[in-house]
Design a protein around this motif. Sequence first.
Motif, PDB file in Angstrom:
ATOM      1  N   ALA A 159      -3.232   4.299  -8.888  1.00  0.00           N
ATOM      2  CA  ALA A 159      -4.576   4.881  -8.897  1.00  0.00           C
ATOM      3  C   ALA A 159      -5.266   4.706  -7.549  1.00  0.00           C
ATOM      4  N   MET A 160      -6.182   5.629  -7.262  1.00  0.00           N
ATOM      5  CA  MET A 160      -7.029   5.503  -6.086  1.00  0.00           C
ATOM      6  C   MET A 160      -8.124   4.486  -6.385  1.00  0.00           C
ATOM      7  N   GLN A 161      -8.389   3.600  -5.448  1.00  0.00           N
ATOM      8  CA  GLN A 161      -9.418   2.580  -5.634  1.00  0.00           C
ATOM      9  C   GLN A 161     -10.787   3.062  -5.186  1.00  0.00           C
ATOM     10  N   ASP A 166      -4.016   4.675 -14.902  1.00  0.00           N
ATOM     11  CA  ASP A 166      -3.586   3.883 -13.736  1.00  0.00           C
ATOM     12  C   ASP A 166      -2.953   4.730 -12.625  1.00  0.00           C
ATOM     13  N   GLY A 167      -3.305   6.004 -12.569  1.00  0.00           N
ATOM     14  CA  GLY A 167      -2.752   6.855 -11.509  1.00  0.00           C
ATOM     15  C   GLY A 167      -1.292   7.185 -11.674  1.00  0.00           C
ATOM     16  N   THR A 187       0.844  -1.199   0.000  1.00  0.00           N
ATOM     17  CA  THR A 187       0.000   0.000   0.000  1.00  0.00           C
ATOM     18  C   THR A 187       0.876   1.245   0.000  1.00  0.00           C
ATOM     19  N   VAL A 188       0.504   2.229  -0.830  1.00  0.00           N
ATOM     20  CA  VAL A 188       1.189   3.521  -0.836  1.00  0.00           C
ATOM     21  C   VAL A 188       0.438   4.440   0.134  1.00  0.00           C
ATOM     22  N   PRO A 189       1.052   4.877   1.236  1.00  0.00           N
ATOM     23  CA  PRO A 189       0.331   5.651   2.247  1.00  0.00           C
ATOM     24  C   PRO A 189      -0.355   6.898   1.712  1.00  0.00           C
ATOM     25  N   THR A 190       0.269   7.615   0.778  1.00  0.00           N
ATOM     26  CA  THR A 190      -0.357   8.827   0.250  1.00  0.00           C
ATOM     27  C   THR A 190      -1.671   8.496  -0.446  1.00  0.00           C
ATOM     28  N   VAL A 191      -1.664   7.446  -1.240  1.00  0.00           N
ATOM     29  CA  VAL A 191      -2.887   7.046  -1.949  1.00  0.00           C
ATOM     30  C   VAL A 191      -3.959   6.630  -0.949  1.00  0.00           C
ATOM     31  N   TRP A 192      -3.592   5.835   0.034  1.00  0.00           N
ATOM     32  CA  TRP A 192      -4.562   5.348   1.014  1.00  0.00           C
ATOM     33  C   TRP A 192      -5.161   6.492   1.835  1.00  0.00           C
ATOM     34  N   LEU A 193      -4.326   7.437   2.271  1.00  0.00           N
ATOM     35  CA  LEU A 193      -4.824   8.548   3.080  1.00  0.00           C
ATOM     36  C   LEU A 193      -5.789   9.430   2.299  1.00  0.00           C
ATOM     37  N   GLU A 237      -3.926  14.529  -5.462  1.00  0.00           N
ATOM     38  CA  GLU A 237      -3.738  15.964  -5.663  1.00  0.00           C
ATOM     39  C   GLU A 237      -2.748  16.510  -4.646  1.00  0.00           C
ATOM     40  N   ARG A 238      -2.159  17.611  -5.035  1.00  0.00           N
ATOM     41  CA  ARG A 238      -1.293  18.364  -4.109  1.00  0.00           C
ATOM     42  C   ARG A 238      -2.187  19.355  -3.367  1.00  0.00           C
ATOM     43  N   ILE A 239      -2.542  19.036  -2.131  1.00  0.00           N
ATOM     44  CA  ILE A 239      -3.615  19.760  -1.455  1.00  0.00           C
ATOM     45  C   ILE A 239      -3.146  20.468  -0.190  1.00  0.00           C
ATOM     46  N   VAL A 240      -1.854  20.743  -0.074  1.00  0.00           N
ATOM     47  CA  VAL A 240      -1.358  21.321   1.171  1.00  0.00           C
ATOM     48  C   VAL A 240      -1.903  22.720   1.417  1.00  0.00           C
ATOM     49  N   GLY A 241      -2.298  23.433   0.361  1.00  0.00           N
ATOM     50  CA  GLY A 241      -2.798  24.799   0.541  1.00  0.00           C
ATOM     51  C   GLY A 241      -4.309  24.904   0.606  1.00  0.00           C
TER      52      GLY A 241
END
Length: 409
Positions: A232-234, A226-227, A122-128, A245-249
């Motif tokens: 890709a997000m499931q 395929d992301g 699992t890729v943590p960024t995708v899962w979160l 996405e880059r969503i820090v802001g």
Amino acid sequence: MSAVDESSVASQRAPEAARTRDRRLKYVRRIAVAIWAAVIVYRTVTEGFAFNRELVLLYIAAGLLAASIGQVRRMLYVIRDWLPFALILLAYDLSRGAADMVGRPTLWEWPVEADRWLFFGTVPTVWLQEQLKQGQPPWWEVVLSCVYMSFFILPYVVAGVLWLRDRAEWKTFVRLFVGLNFAGLAIYALVPAAPPWAAARCTPADVEGGPAYAPCMFRSARGVPDGGVLGAMQSSQDGANPWIERIVGRGWGNLNMHTASALLDAGQASVNLVAAIPSLHAGMTAAVAAFLWHRVHGAWRPVLAAYVLLMAFTLVYTAEHYVIDILLGWALAAAVIVILHRYEKWRRARASRSADRSTEMVPLYERPDDPVVAAEPEPAAAPEPVAKPEPVMKPERLRRDVVAELDSR
């Protein structure tokens, strides 16, 4: 009044005049600092937070100058002492093209595979982002945006406070800040690596050969097969975009600080985009927490630990860094701290040896007397036997003997 009396009065007035001048300068400094703070608040409200590090440095230097009014030498020290921070910022700007100059290929797939290995596929960024990202940023993303931006502000604030309070501690912190940043910048040039948000925008074919600035980095991740390299997000939450996405802001939108978000985007576009390994966000946060750990009250230590962990969560959730980047950032911070600790220990030992050699070169007759060392008490000698006194003749008996001797004559 005699000349002696006038001289005495003048000598008494001089210290009083100096104290009056010091009090006036203190009031002037307080007024100047208050004006400086008001300007900072006004600019923050009207223009947004100072996400540009050069502007942050300018703010802090102006505040230190305001707090040093009347102390000419100290005002000159502001310029000299804060030069290392300016050099760090210049080095950041120059590092943008360092990977191309060195010719090292950019890592695109290795960090993804490392995170998959660490988290069992699992890729943590995708899962979160699958579990937490919503269509509209929730309130807690405001906290994440603030935590992320603290990296650009907190180290300078800590340095400013130390500069005013304890110069020796300030020097120690500057060595930590400069050493960690220059080590990170050197690694960026030798091992350029793309962050998760960039990997989500590019396919393996787009980044074949490890380009530093592939054109795919500047497009949206929407519709990428395929992301992309990231995967890709499931699934996704209702209303949330089903791609990374880059969503820090995004959190600034809840505070109607769209200008701040735009400034953040502009600032992110101007920095080195392939400077993911190690994460200096994570490394500097851990270094600041470690530096302050024994210098603050014990009640603040849980806050420092939570800050380090929250920064790590922010970086992974917002697709700024992989977990492996954060672990390497922490490891780099620990290595720099250990090296600097050994350097300080070596420097103190060298100074001690130098002082000893200086003492040895002083002639014996000029050396201070050695302290008297108390000798161990010798065992007491056995007491000599006391002779018994001879008996003294009684006076009456002595008188009779003398009379008898006279009669015999």
